[in-house]
Design a protein around this motif. Structure first.
Motif, PDB file in Angstrom:
ATOM      1  N   THR A  20      31.865  -6.694  55.229  1.00  0.00           N
ATOM      2  CA  THR A  20      30.411  -6.586  55.319  1.00  0.00           C
ATOM      3  C   THR A  20      29.843  -6.027  54.022  1.00  0.00           C
ATOM      4  O   THR A  20      30.354  -5.055  53.475  1.00  0.00           O
ATOM      5  CB  THR A  20      30.019  -5.699  56.508  1.00  0.00           C
ATOM      6  N   LYS A  30      27.448 -10.111  57.100  1.00  0.00           N
ATOM      7  CA  LYS A  30      28.624  -9.799  57.917  1.00  0.00           C
ATOM      8  C   LYS A  30      29.924 -10.362  57.345  1.00  0.00           C
ATOM      9  O   LYS A  30      29.930 -11.391  56.677  1.00  0.00           O
ATOM     10  CB  LYS A  30      28.435 -10.340  59.334  1.00  0.00           C
ATOM     11  N   HIS A  43      37.590  -9.518  71.526  1.00  0.00           N
ATOM     12  CA  HIS A  43      37.727  -8.441  70.542  1.00  0.00           C
ATOM     13  C   HIS A  43      37.966  -7.102  71.232  1.00  0.00           C
ATOM     14  O   HIS A  43      37.271  -6.748  72.180  1.00  0.00           O
ATOM     15  CB  HIS A  43      36.462  -8.329  69.684  1.00  0.00           C
ATOM     16  N   ARG A 101      38.158  -2.835  70.957  1.00  0.00           N
ATOM     17  CA  ARG A 101      37.166  -1.850  70.497  1.00  0.00           C
ATOM     18  C   ARG A 101      37.135  -1.755  68.978  1.00  0.00           C
ATOM     19  O   ARG A 101      36.064  -1.713  68.371  1.00  0.00           O
ATOM     20  CB  ARG A 101      37.498  -0.494  71.119  1.00  0.00           C
ATOM     21  N   GLN A 133      35.681  -5.013  67.402  1.00  0.00           N
ATOM     22  CA  GLN A 133      34.234  -5.067  67.618  1.00  0.00           C
ATOM     23  C   GLN A 133      33.515  -4.142  66.635  1.00  0.00           C
ATOM     24  O   GLN A 133      32.472  -4.494  66.085  1.00  0.00           O
ATOM     25  CB  GLN A 133      33.876  -4.692  69.067  1.00  0.00           C
ATOM     26  N   SER A 134      34.093  -2.982  66.365  1.00  0.00           N
ATOM     27  CA  SER A 134      33.505  -2.057  65.386  1.00  0.00           C
ATOM     28  C   SER A 134      33.513  -2.665  63.990  1.00  0.00           C
ATOM     29  O   SER A 134      32.553  -2.508  63.231  1.00  0.00           O
ATOM     30  CB  SER A 134      34.260  -0.726  65.389  1.00  0.00           C
ATOM     31  N   LEU A 158      33.307  -5.870  63.268  1.00  0.00           N
ATOM     32  CA  LEU A 158      32.244  -6.877  63.264  1.00  0.00           C
ATOM     33  C   LEU A 158      30.851  -6.254  63.169  1.00  0.00           C
ATOM     34  O   LEU A 158      29.925  -6.867  62.640  1.00  0.00           O
ATOM     35  CB  LEU A 158      32.346  -7.762  64.505  1.00  0.00           C
ATOM     36  N   GLU A 159      30.714  -5.041  63.672  1.00  0.00           N
ATOM     37  CA  GLU A 159      29.432  -4.334  63.618  1.00  0.00           C
ATOM     38  C   GLU A 159      29.271  -3.533  62.335  1.00  0.00           C
ATOM     39  O   GLU A 159      28.230  -2.910  62.113  1.00  0.00           O
ATOM     40  CB  GLU A 159      29.299  -3.417  64.836  1.00  0.00           C
ATOM     41  N   ARG A 213      31.004  -0.796  61.485  1.00  0.00           N
ATOM     42  CA  ARG A 213      31.124   0.636  61.778  1.00  0.00           C
ATOM     43  C   ARG A 213      32.570   1.069  61.666  1.00  0.00           C
ATOM     44  O   ARG A 213      33.479   0.294  61.928  1.00  0.00           O
ATOM     45  CB  ARG A 213      30.664   0.936  63.213  1.00  0.00           C
ATOM     46  N   ALA A 233      35.163  -3.639  57.548  1.00  0.00           N
ATOM     47  CA  ALA A 233      33.899  -3.146  58.112  1.00  0.00           C
ATOM     48  C   ALA A 233      32.913  -2.706  57.039  1.00  0.00           C
ATOM     49  O   ALA A 233      31.710  -2.966  57.145  1.00  0.00           O
ATOM     50  CB  ALA A 233      34.163  -1.984  59.071  1.00  0.00           C
TER      51      ALA A 233
END
Length: 187
Positions: free
Chosen positions: A42, A62, A122, A124, A127-128, A130-131, A133, A146
């Motif tokens: 990202t 992203k 995904h 946890r 998923q972080s 992808l966000e 974080r 990330a």
């Protein structure tokens, strides 16, 4: 030809010439030019120019976003991320620690979408990523995905147990690892 057309053509020619003259970096022959790659991680931008210190503010592009490489110069790359404006990434800090620019480009723009490393569902940590974080338990690879790679002048080696990032030009923070996994983030 009408006078206004001559003036318009001359004005356009002057603009192109001045734009080229103002960019003192020579364009280099690079096999990435004209290719579509994927963003390794990202990236955030507020303006059309960003630096390799990867501030964590602005609009996120992203991980895995397809990017078209437009131009490579000695210390910058201009690219068009899908769904975003054209961005120029200036290589300012990595050179200070003798990281070759070509190596940096290969790390940032990859041939395979890194999101394909994840399964269909995904967990946890994925998923972080992808966000954009960082959470406890992430691997160094997941942190890089990330947030991007830490600025080379702040983190001399990715083998270190701490990576320093810039949230903005005035605020940095440190991601601490124990046995290669995120232990904590120090603001």
């Amino acid at each position: 030809m009408q006078t206004w057309r001559i003036v318009a053509v001359l004005g356009l020619a002057a603009t192109v010439w001045l734009g080229a003259a103002c960019n003192n970096q020579p364009q280099i022959d690079n096999p990435m030019v004209g290719q579509t790659k994927y963003l390794c991680c990202t990236l955030h931008y507020e303006k059309e120019k960003v630096s390799d210190n990867w501030f964590q503010v602005g609009i996120p592009v992203k991980i895995g976003t397809p990017v078209h490489i437009i131009e490579v110069r000695k210390k910058s790359v201009t690219f068009q991320p899908e769904g975003h404006p054209v961005i120029t990434l200036e290589y300012e800090y990595g050179e200070k620690v003798h990281q070759p620019f070509e190596q940096y480009l290969d790390r940032i723009f990859v041939g395979r979408n890194p999101v394909h490393k994840f399964g269909r569902k995904h967990d946890r940590l994925e998923q972080s990523v992808l966000e954009g974080r960082v959470v406890k338990g992430m691997s160094k690879e997941q942190v890089a995905m990330a947030l991007g790679y830490p600025p080379a002048h702040k983190t001399l080696s990715l083998e270190q147990d701490s990576w320093t990032y810039w949230e903005s030009s005035r605020h940095d923070y440190v991601v601490w690892f124990v046995k290669g996994r995120v232990d904590r983030v120090q603001q």
